[in-house]
Scaffold this motif. Structure first.
Motif, PDB file in Angstrom:
ATOM      1  N   GLN A 152     114.298 -99.315   5.746  1.00  0.00           N
ATOM      2  CA  GLN A 152     113.356 -98.239   6.060  1.00  0.00           C
ATOM      3  C   GLN A 152     112.622 -98.490   7.368  1.00  0.00           C
ATOM      4  OE1 GLN A 152     110.733 -97.521   2.719  1.00  0.00           O
ATOM      5  NE2 GLN A 152     112.128 -95.981   1.875  1.00  0.00           N
ATOM      6  N   ARG A 153     112.518 -99.744   7.775  1.00  0.00           N
ATOM      7  CA  ARG A 153     111.878-100.051   9.052  1.00  0.00           C
ATOM      8  C   ARG A 153     112.821 -99.867  10.228  1.00  0.00           C
ATOM      9  NH1 ARG A 153     110.314-104.913   6.174  1.00  0.00           N
ATOM     10  NH2 ARG A 153     111.315-106.226   7.742  1.00  0.00           N
ATOM     11  N   ALA A 154     114.119 -99.720   9.961  1.00  0.00           N
ATOM     12  CA  ALA A 154     115.112 -99.616  11.027  1.00  0.00           C
ATOM     13  C   ALA A 154     114.926 -98.342  11.842  1.00  0.00           C
ATOM     14  CB  ALA A 154     116.519 -99.657  10.437  1.00  0.00           C
ATOM     15  N   ASP A 155     115.179 -98.437  13.137  1.00  0.00           N
ATOM     16  CA  ASP A 155     115.147 -97.282  14.027  1.00  0.00           C
ATOM     17  C   ASP A 155     116.366 -96.413  13.727  1.00  0.00           C
ATOM     18  OD1 ASP A 155     115.482 -95.524  16.299  1.00  0.00           O
ATOM     19  OD2 ASP A 155     114.116 -96.827  17.418  1.00  0.00           O
ATOM     20  N   ASP A 156     116.136 -95.163  13.363  1.00  0.00           N
ATOM     21  CA  ASP A 156     117.227 -94.286  12.952  1.00  0.00           C
ATOM     22  C   ASP A 156     118.286 -94.131  14.034  1.00  0.00           C
ATOM     23  OD1 ASP A 156     118.190 -92.120  10.957  1.00  0.00           O
ATOM     24  OD2 ASP A 156     118.104 -91.046  12.864  1.00  0.00           O
ATOM     25  N   ARG A 157     117.889 -94.210  15.297  1.00  0.00           N
ATOM     26  CA  ARG A 157     118.857 -94.049  16.386  1.00  0.00           C
ATOM     27  C   ARG A 157     119.884 -95.164  16.408  1.00  0.00           C
ATOM     28  NH1 ARG A 157     115.321 -94.448  21.423  1.00  0.00           N
ATOM     29  NH2 ARG A 157     114.339 -95.999  20.086  1.00  0.00           N
ATOM     30  N   PHE A 158     119.474 -96.360  16.047  1.00  0.00           N
ATOM     31  CA  PHE A 158     120.341 -97.530  16.192  1.00  0.00           C
ATOM     32  C   PHE A 158     120.831 -98.076  14.845  1.00  0.00           C
ATOM     33  CE2 PHE A 158     117.142 -97.773  19.746  1.00  0.00           C
ATOM     34  CZ  PHE A 158     117.974 -97.192  20.695  1.00  0.00           C
ATOM     35  N   PHE A 159     120.535 -97.392  13.758  1.00  0.00           N
ATOM     36  CA  PHE A 159     121.007 -97.749  12.415  1.00  0.00           C
ATOM     37  C   PHE A 159     122.442 -97.239  12.320  1.00  0.00           C
ATOM     38  CE2 PHE A 159     119.534 -97.513   7.672  1.00  0.00           C
ATOM     39  CZ  PHE A 159     120.673 -98.203   7.286  1.00  0.00           C
ATOM     40  N   TRP A 160     123.402 -98.038  12.816  1.00  0.00           N
ATOM     41  CA  TRP A 160     124.757 -97.564  13.068  1.00  0.00           C
ATOM     42  C   TRP A 160     125.462 -97.096  11.802  1.00  0.00           C
ATOM     43  CZ3 TRP A 160     126.672 -96.116  17.507  1.00  0.00           C
ATOM     44  CH2 TRP A 160     128.051 -95.912  17.644  1.00  0.00           C
ATOM     45  N   ASN A 161     125.255 -97.770  10.675  1.00  0.00           N
ATOM     46  CA  ASN A 161     125.919 -97.399   9.430  1.00  0.00           C
ATOM     47  C   ASN A 161     125.051 -96.492   8.563  1.00  0.00           C
ATOM     48  OD1 ASN A 161     124.294 -99.753   9.171  1.00  0.00           O
ATOM     49  ND2 ASN A 161     125.149-100.128   7.136  1.00  0.00           N
ATOM     50  N   ARG A 162     124.115 -95.773   9.188  1.00  0.00           N
ATOM     51  CA  ARG A 162     123.193 -94.917   8.431  1.00  0.00           C
ATOM     52  C   ARG A 162     123.932 -93.842   7.642  1.00  0.00           C
ATOM     53  NH1 ARG A 162     120.811 -91.771   5.883  1.00  0.00           N
ATOM     54  NH2 ARG A 162     118.617 -91.160   5.952  1.00  0.00           N
TER      55      ARG A 162
END
Length: 698
Positions: A152-162
């Motif tokens: 949840q703290r991950a930056d959505d832009r760089f969360f590659w496997n989102r």
């Protein structure tokens, strides 16, 4: 309470009815059960017994649904690349697909999807950490909610496997205990090295994070999309840690088979360690533009109206300023030739978006425009965009003949001192922030690769010198380049970064990295550049279509439709005569060479050799002319989600071929059509636009 960090060790058990994932080091945590063949997921404290243990894995990348089946993508092998503030960081080395069906169904389309995904995972550099947020810069992490789970703290832009983790994320709304099974990864470059500057031990870290929005290959992801996402957008963070030696590998290598908590413990040497961080960005020129491959070495440049692109450009630049602060747009493209058109479009957009813009131009002895600056006036009040500044630098002329030291002229135009950098002392909740980075430089050339790499590395060295002077590591007025061992490490790190970013986008390593590594232009480097340029041409025309399809499939841009009939995505639908033209050209070249080089017998020939050669010369000239005229029909385009400009170009070329006096009568009948019940906009010339699988809007 569920763990905030992902599990380091997970055992997988498979049976005919389900897969079970469980962490042996956390026996009290619920098991993740995925039902077969439905793919439904749940958490349970008492999973059904039975089945066989498949393997011990490093983590779950996610679950993806293709045309016929669902697959769980697991990380089977990971390599330790170093530690950041004591946190272990790994690179994904090997993955595996677990199908939902016990007896797998195969068809050409499903196999194509799997091949695309496996190639993407095998060639795409992806990194993760179980305890450290690699998707966010140190500055953004300092404001993060540490009570939230890592994903949840991950930056959505760089969360590659989102996208492929969305099934697990959806389950989280009803059961937070799924958090430790969600492992965020980023795509890009990372290097960590323990070194010393002026006898002061330190850890040097370089991270480049690639945005998952508008990701793809060189000629298929130019410019902006309607949401304001720029092609090839990367954030690069350079970090120096003083007073913390827990950065190197320590002589140990790790894989998924030995990732146990005992093997992943590490401690800091000092709670007073200092972190210095500086961020730069790069991205495609933020207007609507593209380059159409036609088999010519230089593609055809296409620019859409600036007025149409302004809303998207405003979104992109406003978001950039919101995230990074004051933004200086550095443009390095040429001011003459074909690049001049996109330069003019860029500057027009900036002037229209900048409140009350003022403009300044500076000439040189060689060109009328060495610099062009566009800035808001002091009285401007345009919201976020009054913090937007544009600087054009004629890199081509000023730095010709490898005189890259002249890029210092550009640095004199950038307020790097005012932008500052991030500096903190201590760790965790006890960290004290001494300085914030308040502005960033966004750099571009045509591809955001070679020229951009040079300028970014020069900016990075300048900021690093100021950081080390402020820390008392080096004397005022000096530069880290004076320290030979560190300088070699610095140069190689930035050259490796250039190669990785370039390879992901263009298919080859960056150009001129011999100079970046050594400071000297070599013959071997020139030969390597020529080879890379030729390889780029081949890959961009004949291999980037499938690479773009792989990006679109993994990131959820294309959603496979469960169909009753095959789509035959790999089928070549061009008329046989059109397909045969390259072979006719090759045959003509072969027979001409044979006529010229092979020995001639004394016996009379039924067809004089001159007539024979003249006939094949005519065939060769016609075939070459056909390839030049209709080169777009021979480019390997994406088939899952082809860009609209590609579809239009192929349809136009198809209509022109139908009117051709030689082959027109044999290829007539293209245009609009339907395919096995799927509504398709297609041509017999090999490109189609499926209405199923449109871009997913999250």
């Amino acid at each position: 309470m569920a763990s905030l960090n992902p599990f380091r060790d997970i055992n997988v058990t498979a049976s005919e009815t389900h897969y079970t994932f469980r962490s042996p080091s956390t026996p009290d945590a619920p098991a993740l059960v995925v039902a077969r063949p439905s793919g439904d997921i749940k958490l349970t404290d008492s999973p059904k017994p039975g089945g066989k243990r498949v393997t011990s894995i490093a983590g779950i990348l996610g679950i993806i649904k293709l045309r016929l089946d669902k697959y769980i993508i697991i990380i089977t092998k990971a390599q330790l690349v170093g530690r950041i503030r004591g946190h272990m960081v790994y690179k994904v080395l090997a993955t595996e697909f677990l199908p939902m069906r016990e007896r797998q169904l195969h068809d050409a389309d499903e196999d194509l999807y799997l091949t695309l995904l496996r190639t993407h995972l095998r060639t795409g550099p992806m990194y993760f950490s179980y305890t450290f947020d690699l998707t966010n810069s140190f500055q953004r992490q300092s404001a993060a909610d540490l009570a939230a789970p890592l994903w949840q703290r991950a930056d959505d832009r760089f969360f590659w496997n989102r996208y492929i983790a969305s099934d697990l994320i959806d389950l989280r709304s009803s059961n937070p205990a799924v958090d430790p099974y969600i492992l965020p990864t980023f795509f890009g470059f990372l290097t960590i090295a323990t070194t010393a500057i002026n006898s002061t031990p330190c850890t040097f870290i370089l991270i480049t994070r690639r945005s998952r929005h508008r990701a793809g290959t060189r000629y298929f992801t130019r410019g902006l999309d309607v949401a304001g996402n720029a092609g090839n957008f990367n954030e690069t963070e350079q970090i120096i840690v003083l007073g913390d030696s827990a950065g190197g590998l320590g002589g140990h290598g790790f894989s998924a088979q030995n990732l146990s908590p005992a093997n992943t413990k590490s401690s800091l040497d000092s709670e007073q360690a200092q972190v210095f961080s500086h961020v730069q960005t790069r991205g495609s020129i933020p207007v609507y533009w593209s380059e159409l491959n036609t088999l010519k070495f230089t593609p055809t440049l296409q620019i859409k109206g600036i007025d149409h692109a302004l809303p998207a450009a405003r979104k992109h630049l406003s978001e950039h300023i919101r995230l990074y602060g004051e933004t200086h747009l550095v443009n390095l493209i040429n001011q003459s030739g074909r690049e001049a058109h996109i330069k003019a479009a860029y500057e027009s957009a900036v002037k229209l978006l900048t409140p009350a813009p003022s403009e300044h131009q500076e000439s040189s002895f060689v060109t009328p425009e060495r610099f062009r600056e566009i800035a808001p006036t002091g009285t401007a009040a345009g919201g976020l965009l009054d913090r937007l500044y544009y600087v054009y630098f004629d890199f081509h002329h000023e730095c010709r003949n490898m005189q890259w030291h002249r890029a210092q002229l550009l640095l004199d135009k950038l307020p790097l001192g005012e932008h500052r950098y991030f500096h903190s002392v201590g760790s965790g909740h006890m960290a004290s922030v001494k300085s914030w980075q308040t502005g960033v430089v966004r750099t571009n050339c045509m591809d955001c690769l070679d020229r951009t790499n040079v300028v970014q590395s020069i900016i990075a060295r300048t900021v690093l010198a100021q950081q080390m002077i402020d820390a008392g590591v080096i004397p005022p007025g000096t530069n880290t380049a004076a320290y030979t061992n560190f300088e070699a490490l610095f140069r190689n790190a930035w050259a490796d970064n250039a190669d990785v970013v370039s390879r992901a986008y263009s298919g080859t390593g960056a150009l001129k990295t011999d100079y970046t590594r050594t400071g000297v232009r070599t013959k071997a480097g020139a030969i390597a550049d020529a080879s890379n340029s030729a390889t780029r041409y081949i890959r961009n025309n004949f291999a980037d279509g499938p690479r773009q399809d792989a990006f679109d499939l993994f990131l959820g841009v294309h959603l496979p439709s469960p169909s009753t009939g095959p789509l035959r995505l790999s089928t070549d639908r061009r008329p046989v005569l059109v397909q045969a033209v390259p072979y006719l050209f090759a045959a003509a070249a072969f027979f001409l060479l044979a006529a010229l080089l092979l020995p001639r017998g004394a016996a009379p020939q039924p067809l004089p050799i001159g007539v024979f050669a003249l006939c094949w010369l005519g065939v060769g000239v016609w075939a070459a002319g056909f390839l030049v005229r209709f080169g777009v029909l021979y480019v390997k385009w994406p088939v899952l989600n082809p860009p609209q400009f590609c579809v239009e170009a192929v349809l136009k070329a198809g209509k022109e071929v139908e009117r051709d006096v030689v082959v027109g009568r044999w290829v007539a009948g293209g245009g609009e059509g339907a395919l096995k019940g799927h509504r398709v906009r297609k041509s017999v010339f090999g490109i189609e636009k499926l209405e199923e699988g449109k871009k997913r809007i999250e």
